[in-house]
Design an enzyme around this catalytic site. Structure first.
Site, PDB file in Angstrom:
ATOM      1  CB  ALA A  13      -0.963  -0.074   1.133  1.00 58.91           C
ATOM      2  CD  GLN A  15       6.187   1.956  -4.996  1.00 56.19           C
ATOM      3  OE1 GLN A  15       6.742   2.658  -4.407  1.00 56.19           O
ATOM      4  NE2 GLN A  15       6.039   1.456  -6.083  1.00 56.19           N
ATOM      5  CG  ASP A  36       4.892  -1.512   0.567  1.00 56.89           C
ATOM      6  OD1 ASP A  36       3.988  -1.191  -0.088  1.00 56.89           O
ATOM      7  OD2 ASP A  36       6.201  -1.790   0.230  1.00 56.89           O
ATOM      8  CB  VAL A  65       3.616 -10.118   1.592  1.00 54.14           C
ATOM      9  CG1 VAL A  65       2.843  -9.160   2.041  1.00 54.14           C
ATOM     10  CG2 VAL A  65       4.213 -10.094   0.170  1.00 54.14           C
ATOM     11  CE1 TYR A 151       3.210  -9.640 -12.148  1.00 58.86           C
ATOM     12  CE2 TYR A 151       1.989  -9.853 -14.167  1.00 58.86           C
ATOM     13  CZ  TYR A 151       2.333  -9.193 -13.047  1.00 58.86           C
ATOM     14  OH  TYR A 151       1.432  -8.121 -12.438  1.00 58.86           O
ATOM     15  CG  ASP A 188       2.634   4.881 -16.348  1.00 53.60           C
ATOM     16  OD1 ASP A 188       3.682   4.238 -16.126  1.00 53.60           O
ATOM     17  OD2 ASP A 188       2.865   5.984 -17.107  1.00 53.60           O
TER      18      ASP A 188
END
Ligand SMILES: NC(=O)c1ccc[n+]([C@@H]2O[C@H](COP(=O)([O-])OP(=O)(O)OC[C@H]3O[C@@H](n4cnc5c(N)ncnc54)[C@H](O)[C@@H]3O)[C@@H](O)[C@H]2O)c1
Ligand SMILES: CCCCC/C=C\C=C\[C@H](O)C/C=C\C/C=C\CCCC(=O)O
Length: 216
Positions: A13, A15, A36, A65, A151, A188
């Site tokens: 959180a 960014q 974070d 995490v 990914y 973005d």
């Protein structure tokens, strides 16, 4: 939506999308724990939110995490500070095909652990109020992307895991929790500012981004 009286925990959180999700939750009246691994950025974001939404509205908690104990601790912190958890957003993520085991830990294993802890803290079966758990996947969890196979694999994993938990009859009938999976397209943020060691094919990546209007 009126979220006053509700408490949210958002990972990643500091960014990007996680910050935007947190701001939206705060503007609707929820209190938010910003978890974070980026301490400085996380503290800056929390200070910005406290100024806008009130001192008790948000706090930052350092949490990697990919470290199981960090995740367990952040749930304990939220419960002890705000007394409950109603909204959980498992959002933290990276894009790195070189350090792919780390990416599996951050983008998939932590979502599994977070969801399991979310059920423990939020389910009506265990004394919680129910609520919503949102796991952040990607459009890359729905379609193949040849330059980022790992990914893609983890984001497909997040979709499959969340859907499976959501259709579990026990979760559906007694937990009071809705399980959602979000699959955003390109946005973005820093995750698409690929680092040199990201293992992402730089011959193709900028072309793909340009084709969707992001001029990298
Ligand atoms: N930006 C996109 O195009 C896009 C599209 C689809 C899905 N997503 C997903 O959205 C989520 C958020 O990404 P973003 O676009 O905001 O990128 P971002 O890089 O701006 O934000 C990611 C956040 O996660 C945090 N993070 C990374 N590793 C962590 C760890 N080990 N523990 C705790 N926090 C950690 C970072 O510090 C950062 O604050 C990710 O899961 C990403 O895969 C992004
Ligand atoms: C430039 C592609 C890199 C993708 C992986 C890195 C970061 C990912 C961020 C988002 O989660 C990606 C979002 C959507 C991707 C979905 C489809 C891409 C289709 C690519 C193509 O046209 O082949």
């Amino acid at each position: 939506m009126n979220l006053s009286g509700k408490v949210a925990l958002v990972t990643g959180a500091a960014q990007g999308l996680g910050k935007a999700f947190s701001e939206s939750l705060l503007s609707q009246g929820a209190k938010v724990c910003l978890a974070d691994v980026k301490v400085q950025q996380g503290k800056t974001t929390a200070a910005e939110f406290q100024k806008t939404f009130g001192n008790d509205s948000a706090f930052f908690e350092k949490c990697d995490v990919s470290i199981a104990d960090d995740v367990t601790n952040v749930f304990k912190k939220v419960k002890s500070k705000y007394g409950q958890i109603d909204i959980l957003v498992n959002n933290a993520g990276i894009a790195n095909e070189t350090h792919w085991r780390k990416m599996v830990d951050i983008n998939l294993v932590s979502v599994i652990q977070g969801t399991q802890l979310g059920i423990e803290y939020m389910s009506k079966e265990y004394g919680g109020n129910g609520g919503v758990i949102i796991n952040v996947s990607s459009s890359a969890g729905l379609v193949p992307v040849f330059i980022t196979p790992v990914y893609c694999a983890v984001k497909f994993g997040v979709v499959g895991f969340t859907r499976s938990v959501a259709v579990n009859p026990r979760n559906r009938s007694t937990s009071g929790i809705r399980f959602c999976c979000l699959c955003p397209a390109f946005t973005d943020t820093d995750i698409i500012k690929f680092k040199k060691d990201s293992g992402i094919n730089m011959k193709y990546a900028p072309k793909i981004l340009k084709s969707v209007g992001i001029n990298k």
